[in-house]
Design a protein around this motif. Sequence first.
Motif, short mmCIF file in Angstrom:
data_model
loop_
_atom_site.label_atom_id
_atom_site.label_comp_id
_atom_site.label_asym_id
_atom_site.label_seq_id
_atom_site.Cartn_x
_atom_site.Cartn_y
_atom_site.Cartn_z
N VAL B 56 19.15 -4.00 -4.09
CA VAL B 56 17.36 -3.31 -4.46
C VAL B 56 16.67 -3.17 -5.86
O VAL B 56 16.99 -3.27 -6.56
CB VAL B 56 17.16 -1.63 -4.10
CG1 VAL B 56 15.89 -1.02 -3.92
CG2 VAL B 56 18.58 -1.41 -2.71
N VAL B 58 12.87 -3.05 -7.77
CA VAL B 58 11.85 -2.28 -8.39
C VAL B 58 10.80 -3.09 -8.95
O VAL B 58 10.62 -3.77 -9.65
CB VAL B 58 12.10 -0.78 -8.65
CG1 VAL B 58 12.48 -1.19 -9.66
CG2 VAL B 58 10.16 0.11 -8.86
N LEU B 60 7.59 -2.94 -10.99
CA LEU B 60 7.03 -2.13 -11.55
C LEU B 60 6.35 -1.81 -11.55
O LEU B 60 5.34 -0.58 -12.14
CB LEU B 60 7.69 -2.14 -13.01
CG LEU B 60 9.72 -2.32 -13.91
CD1 LEU B 60 9.54 -2.71 -15.22
CD2 LEU B 60 9.75 -1.24 -13.64
N THR B 61 5.29 -2.65 -11.95
CA THR B 61 3.59 -2.79 -11.87
C THR B 61 3.29 -1.48 -10.69
O THR B 61 1.97 -1.28 -10.68
CB THR B 61 2.86 -3.71 -11.79
OG1 THR B 61 3.24 -5.04 -10.95
CG2 THR B 61 3.27 -4.63 -13.38
N CYS B 62 4.40 -1.58 -9.37
CA CYS B 62 3.44 -0.96 -8.24
C CYS B 62 4.41 0.43 -7.82
O CYS B 62 3.84 0.73 -7.39
CB CYS B 62 3.01 -1.54 -7.28
SG CYS B 62 4.25 -2.18 -5.91
N GLY B 63 5.64 0.68 -8.22
CA GLY B 63 6.22 0.65 -8.34
C GLY B 63 6.96 0.70 -6.55
O GLY B 63 7.91 1.58 -6.26
N GLU B 64 6.79 -0.36 -6.50
CA GLU B 64 7.29 -0.55 -4.96
C GLU B 64 9.05 -1.14 -5.13
O GLU B 64 9.09 -2.46 -5.66
CB GLU B 64 6.28 -1.85 -4.61
CG GLU B 64 7.69 -2.17 -2.41
CD GLU B 64 6.41 -0.61 -1.21
OE1 GLU B 64 5.90 -0.34 -2.13
OE2 GLU B 64 7.13 -1.21 0.00
N PHE B 65 9.61 -0.32 -4.33
CA PHE B 65 11.42 -0.15 -4.14
C PHE B 65 11.51 -0.94 -3.00
O PHE B 65 10.68 -0.81 -1.74
CB PHE B 65 12.64 1.09 -3.86
CG PHE B 65 12.57 1.37 -5.06
CD1 PHE B 65 11.27 2.00 -5.97
CD2 PHE B 65 13.50 1.51 -5.68
CE1 PHE B 65 11.94 3.24 -7.04
CE2 PHE B 65 13.78 1.97 -7.30
CZ PHE B 65 12.71 2.74 -7.71
N LEU B 83 11.47 -0.58 1.81
CA LEU B 83 12.52 0.18 2.10
C LEU B 83 12.29 1.12 3.62
O LEU B 83 11.02 1.00 3.40
CB LEU B 83 13.49 1.03 1.00
CG LEU B 83 13.79 0.45 -0.18
CD1 LEU B 83 14.16 1.95 -1.30
CD2 LEU B 83 14.79 0.17 0.25
#
Lengths: 942, 88
Positions: B56, B58, B60-65, B83
Amino acid sequence: MSGWRHPELGDVDRRKPVWFTFDGQPLSGFAGDTLASALLAGGPRILGRSFKYHRPRGLWGLGGEEPNAILDVTFDGKTTPNVRATTEKLRNGMVLQSVNAAPDAARDRFGLLDLAHRFLPAGFYYKTFMALGWMRWEPLIREMAGLGKLDATHHPPADTPVMNAACDLLVIGAGPAGLAAAAAAARNGRQVWLVDEARAVGGSLRWRGGEIDGAPWTDFAATTCNAVKAAGGRILTDTVLWGAFDHGSYAAWQRREDQTNVHWRIRAQNVVLAAGAIERPLWFANNDLPGIMSCEAALHHLVLYGAVAGRRIVIGCAGDAPYAVAAALAKAGCQVTLVDARKDTPPAPDGMRIIRGAKITRAHGHREVGAVTVDGTHLDCDTVLVSGGFTPSVHLHCQAGGKLDLDKASDSLIPRAGTSPIRTVGAANGAFGLAAALEQGHAAGSGAAPAPRAVDRGWALDPIRPDPGIKGRVWIDPQNDVTLKDVRIAAQEGYQSVEHLKRYTTLGMATDQGRNANFAGLAAMAVLTDRTIAETGTTTYRPPFTPVPLSVIGGMRRGEAFSPPKRLALEPQHRTCGAKFREYGGWLRPAYYGEDEATAQQDEARTARQAAGLYDASPLGKIEVIGPGAAELLDFCGYVRMSTLKPGRARYGFMLSEAGIVHDDGVVLRLAEDRFIVSASSSHVGSVRLILEEARQDRFDPSRVFLHDVTAHWATLTVSGPLARAILADAGFSVPDIPHMSVAETRWKDIPFRIARVSFTGDASWELSVPARYGGELHAVLDAAGTAHGARWIGLEALMLLRAEKGYVLIGKDTDGVTMPHDLGWGGPRASRQDEYFGRRSLFTPEANRNDRRQLVGLQSTNVPLPTGAHILAPGDTRRSLGFVTSSYYSPTLDRAIALAMINGGRSLVGQDVTVFNLGETYLARVTDACAYDPKGERLHG
Amino acid sequence: MQIFPCPFCGPRDETEFLFAAEAGKTRPEPAPDVSDAVWADYLYGNDAPKGTAREVWVHLTCGEFFVMTRDTTTREVKSCAALPGKAS
């Protein structure tokens, strides 16, 4: 003596002399010279001293592989250490200084070390100086070893831009193979980047010459360069491709005349490696003497610069390549003797003597070569040129994960096809000779249309290996002073793996990255251990291919740009108020207001307690948690439940890591049933957001809750102290009558306005937030009203003092990587919560249950503040630490020193006296509660 | 420098990403029923496979995991997916 300048040959401008000095001696060259060619044509022969024995060293090579001619160059008032003389252009007024020599290369006093060589074999330093403690000897040894000297006053400007680029085909090396690859690909319309370390394209064609498709090679080169440019590609000369990295990314260092360097990051779809090969030395006794040079380098310096290596020259070889060199030198007027180890050789060029089936076994001379022994016969000479075969430059293939195989025909290790994303061609692939290089390059570039043609006989050669039976000292690695004997010692002591050999003897660890030495070293090890070269293996190749200045890699990201801090919207206003700024948790914030830090901090703290303090709390996190799932998410992610919080109220809590360690603390405000604001501490906003995001996306329904970090959208100013309420009233705010730990959203002159009553000082405090663009107006009215009431702006230093008086912790300062919430006196939720939350299980391990865990307490000492970091000693034990001081200040309000500390089983020690130790000093202190001021919290409701 | 595909933003430089966890590990719950050994293994017992790994990451710039399957030796990225959240 050195070499001499040919009256006509070479591409230098004899009408333009260039003046320089070497070790103080005035010398001259011509425009177009490199440092190496100018020194070869008219300078001394000894250009440096070897790393360990301080043996004299002279010029060896022709490019980035040069192991000996490494100089400190002062130009334009700036000294650049460890410049390779072969790659640096000569400029008027340059001051060259030899390295690793005292006082200079010619008269190095450490040269005496060479007499002791018998006692300084590989492993000598490890074995000898560990016994009495390495630290004692290190300064002495460092003084004697090492390369150039750093000029401490020279700060290279942070002016190297990093440029990102992409291309269809990256061709590394612009010799015949590289040119053929570029020509073929560009003709197919592909965007080609052609990169070469030298100042012009052509590679070995530049000094060897040749005809391609029946015309001079320069025609082919010019056509190719035009085709590359026409197809949208680029030609980069003076550019070292120094590293192959993941996913087709490559780093290149470009040097530009009278302009800044450029650091290229090139992303390439396909890569052709045509980096050529470098010449190996021969391994005879004293093969490191100045005046012994690479054969190919002698031709390079002769043809390009008219710098002739010597007058009476012996050439040692076992292949065809040096014959052209011998012919050119004889034509230039040198007396040449060719010593070929093969019995069956091509006919000798005109005007020279040839000795067939013979080898040089020893060189003679004290400071430079003066004669050689060839199979027992003494031959006088002033220069020896050697060619022991060629080592392909396969570094980038190996950096990209490629493997090597021994190629019998070229007697070299060449890339195993398909083991790296790079396709290797030409001499780098063991294909010596012009015709083979063109053919392979062309195939790698397209495969279509007929390949450019050239006629040559190819380069036959017999393998040559270091002979362990030879008498005398035989150098394997001239720069790091590794001899054949050292390899033998390593083999005898069991360091037979090449990686062990390298580390034990330092073979190949010099700045040439083993380019001159590695093959010989592993070949010698193979002979000594009776293995094949394939069984012996090679060491790992790592970037950089050539030493790259740190100023190039660092680029422009230095000083303030290295890690730019976040700036406050109100920074100009604070500066006007006399703020001195400092970085706190990534933010540039006022540390104090005024000139003297200590006085300002004390005054600010005193005023805040007596009247009021104003401070900028904008960096405090503001993560909005929105949606019907918000409460559920916060309950899981936090240590303290927030779903039971009423709208309009605030609650202090912690966020733990899954290991139960306190990650952050802060207040959560509930603005509405489905809307919270998490006030993470200013340095933890990013990581708190990630903890929340991960749970939101992985554990909960992401459509029911949304996170929005609005920290920078709001300017927050806090008014704290007994006169805070009066100041707010005077400033014209209609402050809702809300109790401590509450929040209200309202408007101020139609501006969205949020008021929170939370306190980081222990005094009644109002946090006022407006959208950042209105921060200036808020600052102006508070400044006026505050001044009228005798309040003042306080910086972070005073704020830290005020919170420490109250025993409020700063996560990461008063806590560390093992602190759990119950260590801070917050055991309530651990004991009472029945629902699942992040980090919960970790709070019940045997480790978490220990009752002698390190706990937060206060320390009361005499009037001298305890040093932060000082250790608390166990009673009756002067050597065991029970914990340490985490925060320490002098409190002007209490008129005594205060401190916070983490102490094993600290809360059970409250009331007891302990000894505090720091750097040999001891102090007496009494353990108290963490809160030293207003323990009942009455001032909060002011 | 590696290029990772964010399911939300598309291909981006690796400097924009942060490793989050090995994929496929289930958080053992409820806490009181979990032994110390099982919990310690959940916290610290990582496989770190040589070859194919499911992880997994992430953006960082959009926060999508998202879950990324990649080869830890060749660095090849094989697949990426958002996810599943509570939907799974």
